[in-house]
Design an enzyme around this catalytic site. Structure first.
Site, mmCIF file in Angstrom:
data_model
loop_
_atom_site.group_PDB
_atom_site.id
_atom_site.type_symbol
_atom_site.label_atom_id
_atom_site.label_comp_id
_atom_site.label_asym_id
_atom_site.label_seq_id
_atom_site.Cartn_x
_atom_site.Cartn_y
_atom_site.Cartn_z
ATOM 1 N N ARG A 134 0.836 -1.212 0.000
ATOM 2 C CA ARG A 134 0.000 0.000 0.000
ATOM 3 C C ARG A 134 0.866 1.256 0.000
ATOM 4 N NH1 ARG A 134 -4.549 0.724 4.566
ATOM 5 N NH2 ARG A 134 -2.712 1.045 5.858
ATOM 6 N N LYS A 245 -2.664 6.452 1.597
ATOM 7 C CA LYS A 245 -2.525 6.878 2.999
ATOM 8 C C LYS A 245 -1.538 8.048 3.094
ATOM 9 C CE LYS A 245 -2.525 4.628 7.541
ATOM 10 N NZ LYS A 245 -3.978 4.770 7.776
ATOM 11 N N GLU A 281 -16.211 6.681 4.505
ATOM 12 C CA GLU A 281 -15.528 6.060 5.635
ATOM 13 C C GLU A 281 -15.513 7.009 6.814
ATOM 14 O OE1 GLU A 281 -11.144 5.597 5.368
ATOM 15 O OE2 GLU A 281 -11.388 6.221 3.294
#
Length: 397
Positions: A134, A245, A281
């Site tokens: 990721r 992220k 989210e």
């Protein structure tokens, strides 16, 4: 052996000297060469000794472990061997890319992963390779150099091993490790930084929310999360960086969180930025809704982070016989949901007790027999070695 002993004497002596002394830096470098290849623990402490921490009252905050890991590279080059050093402040140029364009251009990424102590004294890592992939995906999105998957995983192994005494006793929490990738080289114009720094620091942690499941994997003592649906602010937009992220995704939600907490809520649930009708989210975790034997979560379409815990919970849910759907979820479906819960590395699995939307409070099932409780127990059981890991998710240090 003679070289290693000399390193140890140098390291101990350096602790007694001023932090800026050259002897201390020499001790760091001396130990680095030993630790990188063999995972030798660069510590004067015994393997069975715990740090001086009140494990029974461990919250989610900074309690720095002994060692950090650092690795650097120049633009368009590959990262080379990193090094362990004592936890300390870092130096950055005022013109470092992360400082000048960190929140506007998102010139920084971070990850989060954990180490757990088992009842028989082993230390387990949970899916560090997924966090590595990721980070690499995020770095490509932001035109940053990044460590390879192997480099990332090996660095996490080293930092966990070096800080072994900071891994909480079984049932008391976990060692939270924070990998960071940032543009550390100087830059004035809007452009990729000329140098990148990858570092990892660690801290023992308990629950992220005061509410949520405790680490003994039962429903006794749980408190629900009470979420507020934000209608003014959005977390991410199509075509942006919501799916990686990056540090720039988190500062903008602080105002919404502060406003929600001032009204008595735990956190904020965001809607999509286009239609303002589909669930996205929570500020720092993914959301799931349960209706009968169907568990649904918003599809990752570029605005939602593909959580490692999210992915793990989906696999576990299928193993338990649930039908798992990734799709657009209209906010109206919250009214008929049996159960709602959140997932993330920090929160693990957080049961939601209520969601408030347009002054209407919707409450959900809690207590023994809940789906979130069952999934949580299985996940944490695998992470802590109580349940056999048949998926190859854990790595023993």
């Amino acid at each position: 052996m003679i070289q290693r002993s000399a390193c140890l004497r140098s390291l101990i002596q350096s602790f007694r000297a001023p932090p800026s002394s050259l002897s201390q830096l020499g001790a760091y470098n001396c130990y680095t060469a030993q630790a990188n290849s063999s995972l030798q623990k660069p510590s004067i402490y015994s393997d069975d000794e715990y740090a001086d921490v009140d494990w029974d009252n461990l919250g989610f905050g900074i309690n720095p472990a002994d060692y950090m890991y650092t690795m650097k590279c120049s633009k368009d080059e590959n990262f080379e061997q990193g090094q362990l050093s004592r936890y300390r402040n870092i130096e950055l140029s005022p013109s470092a890319g992360v400082l000048n364009y960190g929140q506007a251009r998102d010139d920084g990424l971070y990850e989060s992963t954990k180490a757990y102590k088992t009842k028989d004294g082993r230390v387990l890592l949970f899916r560090p390779d997924q966090h590595a992939m990721r980070l690499k995906m995020g770095a490509e999105r932001l035109c940053m150099s990044s460590p390879s998957v192997d480099q990332f995983v090996n660095a996490v192994k080293e930092i966990a091993h070096a800080n072994k005494r900071w891994v909480p006793p079984p049932g008391k929490g976990s060692l939270y490790m924070r990998p960071l990738l940032m543009g550390s080289g100087p830059v004035l114009g809007l452009a990729p930084a000329p140098e990148y720094t990858f570092l990892i620091f660690a801290s023992p942690v308990g629950n992220y929310f005061k509410a949520g499941f405790y680490f003994h994997c039962t429903l006794q003592g749980t408190a629900p999360l009470n979420l507020y649906i934000e209608e003014e602010f959005v977390r991410a937009t199509p075509g942006g960086a919501g799916g990686v992220k990056t540090i720039g995704n988190y500062a903008p939600v602080l105002k919404a969180i502060a406003r929600a907490k001032s009204r008595g809520f735990t956190d904020v649930l965001y809607l999509d930025s286009v239609n303002r009708k589909y669930l996205e989210e929570v500020s720092s975790c993914n959301i799931f809704i349960v209706k009968g034997d169907v568990i649904s979560t918003p599809a990752t379409n570029g605005t939602i982070l593909e959580g490692v815990t999210r992915k793990s919970i989906m696999d576990i849910a299928r193993d338990h016989g649930y039908q798992v759907e990734e799709r657009a979820i209209p906010v109206d479906e919250l009214v008929d949901a049996d159960e709602v819960f959140c997932t993330g590395t920090a929160v693990v699995v957080g049961p939601v007790g209520s969601i408030t939307y347009q002054n209407r409070r919707i409450e959900y099932k809690m207590g023994p027999g809940s789906v979130s409780g069952k999934l949580y127990s299985t996940l944490v059981g695998i992470q802590t070695g109580l349940i056999e890991d048949k998926k190859g998710w854990t790595i023993e240090i």
